[in-house]
Scaffold this active site. Structure first.
Site, PDB file in Angstrom:
ATOM      1  N   CYS A  16      -5.640  10.181  -9.265  1.00  0.00           N
ATOM      2  CA  CYS A  16      -6.916   9.616  -8.807  1.00  0.00           C
ATOM      3  C   CYS A  16      -8.101  10.445  -9.306  1.00  0.00           C
ATOM      4  O   CYS A  16      -9.227   9.975  -9.263  1.00  0.00           O
ATOM      5  CB  CYS A  16      -6.927   9.475  -7.291  1.00  0.00           C
ATOM      6  SG  CYS A  16      -6.350  10.934  -6.456  1.00  0.00           S
ATOM      7  N   GLU A  66      -7.836   7.964   1.347  1.00  0.00           N
ATOM      8  CA  GLU A  66      -8.089   8.642   0.062  1.00  0.00           C
ATOM      9  C   GLU A  66      -7.900   7.596  -1.021  1.00  0.00           C
ATOM     10  O   GLU A  66      -6.773   7.170  -1.270  1.00  0.00           O
ATOM     11  CB  GLU A  66      -7.062   9.762  -0.155  1.00  0.00           C
ATOM     12  CG  GLU A  66      -6.993  10.786   0.945  1.00  0.00           C
ATOM     13  CD  GLU A  66      -8.227  11.655   0.983  1.00  0.00           C
ATOM     14  OE1 GLU A  66      -8.924  11.762  -0.044  1.00  0.00           O
ATOM     15  OE2 GLU A  66      -8.508  12.217   2.046  1.00  0.00           O
ATOM     16  N   GLU A 109     -11.573   1.744 -12.651  1.00  0.00           N
ATOM     17  CA  GLU A 109     -10.490   2.729 -12.734  1.00  0.00           C
ATOM     18  C   GLU A 109      -9.470   2.282 -13.801  1.00  0.00           C
ATOM     19  O   GLU A 109      -9.108   1.108 -13.864  1.00  0.00           O
ATOM     20  CB  GLU A 109      -9.807   2.838 -11.368  1.00  0.00           C
ATOM     21  CG  GLU A 109      -9.037   4.118 -11.210  1.00  0.00           C
ATOM     22  CD  GLU A 109      -8.542   4.341  -9.777  1.00  0.00           C
ATOM     23  OE1 GLU A 109      -8.298   5.498  -9.426  1.00  0.00           O
ATOM     24  OE2 GLU A 109      -8.387   3.367  -9.024  1.00  0.00           O
ATOM     25  N   LYS A 139       5.479   5.652   5.109  1.00  0.00           N
ATOM     26  CA  LYS A 139       5.803   4.416   4.384  1.00  0.00           C
ATOM     27  C   LYS A 139       5.496   4.706   2.918  1.00  0.00           C
ATOM     28  O   LYS A 139       4.349   4.746   2.505  1.00  0.00           O
ATOM     29  CB  LYS A 139       4.918   3.275   4.898  1.00  0.00           C
ATOM     30  CG  LYS A 139       5.477   1.884   4.711  1.00  0.00           C
ATOM     31  CD  LYS A 139       5.864   1.492   3.310  1.00  0.00           C
ATOM     32  CE  LYS A 139       4.697   0.899   2.541  1.00  0.00           C
ATOM     33  NZ  LYS A 139       5.010   0.619   1.121  1.00  0.00           N
TER      34      LYS A 139
HETATM   35  P1  NDP Z   1      -2.042   0.108  -2.989  1.00  0.00           P
HETATM   36  O1  NDP Z   1      -3.293   0.713  -2.525  1.00  0.00           O
HETATM   37  O2  NDP Z   1      -1.916  -1.368  -2.894  1.00  0.00           O
HETATM   38  O3  NDP Z   1      -0.793   0.740  -2.214  1.00  0.00           O
HETATM   39  C1  NDP Z   1      -0.783   2.015  -1.617  1.00  0.00           C
HETATM   40  C2  NDP Z   1       0.201   2.021  -0.445  1.00  0.00           C
HETATM   41  O4  NDP Z   1      -0.228   1.085   0.553  1.00  0.00           O
HETATM   42  C3  NDP Z   1       1.607   1.574  -0.834  1.00  0.00           C
HETATM   43  O5  NDP Z   1       2.551   2.263  -0.053  1.00  0.00           O
HETATM   44  C4  NDP Z   1       1.573   0.104  -0.477  1.00  0.00           C
HETATM   45  O6  NDP Z   1       2.849  -0.432  -0.326  1.00  0.00           O
HETATM   46  C5  NDP Z   1       0.806   0.143   0.819  1.00  0.00           C
HETATM   47  N1  NDP Z   1       0.178  -1.119   1.200  1.00  0.00           N
HETATM   48  C6  NDP Z   1      -0.093  -2.203   0.431  1.00  0.00           C
HETATM   49  N2  NDP Z   1      -0.711  -3.171   1.163  1.00  0.00           N
HETATM   50  C7  NDP Z   1      -0.835  -2.679   2.420  1.00  0.00           C
HETATM   51  C8  NDP Z   1      -1.401  -3.186   3.643  1.00  0.00           C
HETATM   52  N3  NDP Z   1      -1.978  -4.380   3.709  1.00  0.00           N
HETATM   53  N4  NDP Z   1      -1.352  -2.400   4.742  1.00  0.00           N
HETATM   54  C9  NDP Z   1      -0.797  -1.179   4.699  1.00  0.00           C
HETATM   55  N5  NDP Z   1      -0.241  -0.644   3.581  1.00  0.00           N
HETATM   56  C10 NDP Z   1      -0.268  -1.378   2.448  1.00  0.00           C
HETATM   57  O7  NDP Z   1      -1.812   0.618  -4.448  1.00  0.00           O
HETATM   58  P2  NDP Z   1      -0.937   0.013  -5.593  1.00  0.00           P
HETATM   59  O8  NDP Z   1       0.324   0.749  -5.609  1.00  0.00           O
HETATM   60  O9  NDP Z   1      -0.832  -1.487  -5.525  1.00  0.00           O
HETATM   61  O10 NDP Z   1      -1.837   0.393  -6.857  1.00  0.00           O
HETATM   62  C11 NDP Z   1      -2.997  -0.371  -7.138  1.00  0.00           C
HETATM   63  C12 NDP Z   1      -4.087   0.475  -7.716  1.00  0.00           C
HETATM   64  O11 NDP Z   1      -4.428   1.515  -6.817  1.00  0.00           O
HETATM   65  C13 NDP Z   1      -3.708   1.176  -8.995  1.00  0.00           C
HETATM   66  O12 NDP Z   1      -3.941   0.311 -10.053  1.00  0.00           O
HETATM   67  C14 NDP Z   1      -4.601   2.379  -8.983  1.00  0.00           C
HETATM   68  O13 NDP Z   1      -5.830   2.031  -9.594  1.00  0.00           O
HETATM   69  C15 NDP Z   1      -4.852   2.656  -7.514  1.00  0.00           C
HETATM   70  N6  NDP Z   1      -4.085   3.776  -6.968  1.00  0.00           N
HETATM   71  C16 NDP Z   1      -4.772   4.866  -6.540  1.00  0.00           C
HETATM   72  C17 NDP Z   1      -4.091   5.955  -6.049  1.00  0.00           C
HETATM   73  C18 NDP Z   1      -4.800   7.180  -5.585  1.00  0.00           C
HETATM   74  O14 NDP Z   1      -4.194   8.249  -5.597  1.00  0.00           O
HETATM   75  N7  NDP Z   1      -6.029   7.102  -5.124  1.00  0.00           N
HETATM   76  C19 NDP Z   1      -2.643   5.973  -5.971  1.00  0.00           C
HETATM   77  C20 NDP Z   1      -2.006   4.764  -6.397  1.00  0.00           C
HETATM   78  C21 NDP Z   1      -2.724   3.707  -6.873  1.00  0.00           C
HETATM   79  P3  NDP Z   1       3.593  -1.055  -1.607  1.00  0.00           P
HETATM   80  O15 NDP Z   1       3.419  -0.106  -2.740  1.00  0.00           O
HETATM   81  O16 NDP Z   1       4.985  -1.103  -1.153  1.00  0.00           O
HETATM   82  O17 NDP Z   1       2.912  -2.365  -1.843  1.00  0.00           O
END
Ligand code: NDP
Length: 503
Positions: free
Chosen positions: A279, A245, A376, A172
């Site tokens: 990250c 992660e 972050e 996903k």
């Molecule tokens: P999220 O953690 O919300 O999303 C990551 C993935 O999880 C996406 O595919 C998202 O789908 C999906 N998701 C969202 N809600 C659910 C749920 N309830 N159950 C299962 N899957 C879910 O990250 P965001 O993209 O909203 O980014 C928010 C913050 O996260 C950023 O500001 C950044 O600080 C951090 N981040 C950290 C990353 C890392 O590598 N550790 C990577 C990206 C973001 P969808 O995107 O379609 O909502």
């Protein structure tokens, strides 16, 4: 906005996700928001395909995944273009941090998976008449919920390992970068691997939640700490093992004896690569007071030389950010820091125009109580704070709820290693940044609120299997000493034996 806006598909009840180029705002395409039933069906198809796949010897699986690696290498340019267009990443970063990483992972584990997953004998110290061994059985279907910052290498790297381990995979992708995931599926299909074994389901958060509920056997999630906790709770509810992660707040400690030219260049790369949306980006710098001024000057010089713009051009160093909301978070962090007394030494604001460009920013005079040092940022901002000595730097580095990665800069590698061992982080690098996600031999994951479990490394591959234990007789006796019938005589003999063994 790498994507996003929902609209009703004409004449149907389906929502769609519109993908946009974050560097220009141009619409790139759209994908459906898939229903719970479609997600369930995808998992069921992957499970059917997985039965045959898991029966193949590991070497055969590795050989066939080699064909996927070859397609990825052959079509590298096309993948980089897709990543640059939808994610805003520069072409060079797309090649080295995404395409090469997956190709290397497939090659490294392709050569070694049969050894890593071979049955492992357990020598028994007491029960010499019996033998034990572990064997590694594929889990079934692995659900991969992926973020937008590494839209190709995160899902595809995890997928390659899960497939090698004998699993089916359903990905996903983030709603910001669905077209890259579709491209990944296209490449997979071109490799000749069983079509249903690897699936992509598109949608938003609820689609990710539906995947966890669709009968998967393992979940790998990468994203924010807040969503990661929800994912881990949902997995716990269903007793599905998972790896999460999550976020990072990587500190960089610059010691008094650091090579300041190298350090400044490393910090600029570590903070601004992928527009800081990594990250393990350098998110806070603790510089020894004796080198603070000179380091800051050199970092500003290195930053001022960076060329920001069209990510598809080979000469661009810093591309666009992927998501408009993320850019607002970056602005908030910078404004809060400046309001609290930080100095903008270069950058500090978004560029004009339709694209999501935030100028690489260096902030001086930062303090530990500022949001920019504690929360972050996930954008191209490097806050620098002066510290009295290395002791204070270590204390402040550990003063965080996150612990994914940390960096230490010193000419004395032994000292660097001693400091590294005291930092609460999953990995620490001495005199470099970011790199170890690209070293498949090493474990990847964090401590504290940065996550649970490890990907990569031999353990990362084994975790994609159930570890099962078999115990068998090496020497068949007529009966064992401790079997029925119990008696005083047996008790006496056991007592003697215990006293002799533990004498
Ligand atoms: P999220 O953690 O919300 O999303 C990551 C993935 O999880 C996406 O595919 C998202 O789908 C999906 N998701 C969202 N809600 C659910 C749920 N309830 N159950 C299962 N899957 C879910 O990250 P965001 O993209 O909203 O980014 C928010 C913050 O996260 C950023 O500001 C950044 O600080 C951090 N981040 C950290 C990353 C890392 O590598 N550790 C990577 C990206 C973001 P969808 O995107 O379609 O909502």
């Amino acid at each position: 906005m790498g994507a996003v806006a929902a609209k009703q598909e004409q004449g149907s009840q389906k929502n769609v996700i519109i993908s946009r180029n974050p560097a220009t705002g141009a619409i790139l395409g759209e994908v459906p928001e898939q229903s719970v039933d479609e997600v369930r069906a995808a998992v069921a198809r992957a499970r059917d395909a997985q039965r045959q796949w898991s029966a193949l010897p590991v070497r055969e699986r590795a050989h066939r995944i080699g064909a996927l690696r070859d397609v990825i290498v052959r079509r590298a340019d096309e993948i980089c273009e897709a990543i640059s267009r939808e994610g805003g990443k520069t072409r060079g970063e797309a090649l080295t941090m995404e395409v090469m990483l997956v190709a290397d992972l497939a090659t490294y584990f392709g050569k070694r998976a049969h050894k890593i997953l071979a049955p492992e004998p357990i020598p028994l110290h007491l029960l010499k008449n019996r033998g034990s061994y572990l064997h590694f059985v594929p889990r079934g279907v692995v659900g991969i919920i992926a973020p937008w910052n590494f839209p190709f290498s995160i899902p595809m790297g995890e997928a390659v390992m899960a497939l090698l381990a004998g699993n089916g995979v359903v990905v996903k992708p983030s709603e910001m970068t669905p077209l890259i995931a579709r491209k990944a599926k296209e490449l997979y299909d071109a490799s000749g691997l069983p079509a249903d074994l690897f699936q992509v389901v598109t949608g938003r958060g609820p689609t990710g939640a539906a995947l966890i509920d669709a009968g998967i056997d393992y979940c790998i999630f990468t994203g924010s700490t807040a969503t990661g906790k929800r994912v881990a709770a949902a997995c716990g509810e269903r007793l599905i093992p998972c790896t999460v992660e999550l976020g990072g707040k990587a500190p960089a400690i610059v010691c008094a004896d650091a090579d300041l030219d190298r350090t400044a260049r490393a910090l600029a790369w570590g903070a601004f690569a992928n527009s800081g949306q990594v990250c393990v980006s350098v998110e806070r710098v603790y510089a020894h007071e004796s080198v603070y001024e000179e380091l800051t000057r050199k970092v500003v010089e290195a930053t001022s030389r960076l060329r920001q713009g069209d990510p598809a051009r080979g000469e661009t160093d810093v591309g666009a950010m992927t998501w408009d909301r993320q850019m607002e978070i970056v602005e908030e962090r910078v404004q809060q820091a400046v309001g609290a007394g930080a100095k903008v030494l270069t950058g500090g604001a978004r560029l004009g125009g339709d694209g999501l460009f935030f100028a690489p920013t260096v902030l001086g005079d930062c303090r530990q109580d500022m949001d920019v040092m504690r929360k972050e940022i996930f954008g191209p901002v490097m806050p620098i704070m002066k510290v009295r000595d290395e002791e204070e730097a270590v204390r402040l580095a550990n003063d965080s709820h996150l612990g994914l990665m940390a960096y230490v800069f010193t000419k004395d590698t032994q000292k660097g290693r001693r400091i590294a061992e005291r930092i609460e982080a999953g990995s620490v690098m001495v005199n470099d940044c970011l790199l170890t996600y690209g070293a498949p031999e090493t474990p990847w994951g964090g401590v504290k609120q940065s996550g649970l479990g490890r990907t990569h490394g031999p353990q990362g591959l084994r975790d994609l299997c159930e570890v099962r234990h078999v115990n068998y007789d090496r020497l068949a006796l007529r009966r064992e000493l401790w079997w029925y019938p119990y008696s005083d005589k047996l008790y006496g003999r056991m007592l003697k034996a215990i006293r002799w063994i533990f004498r």
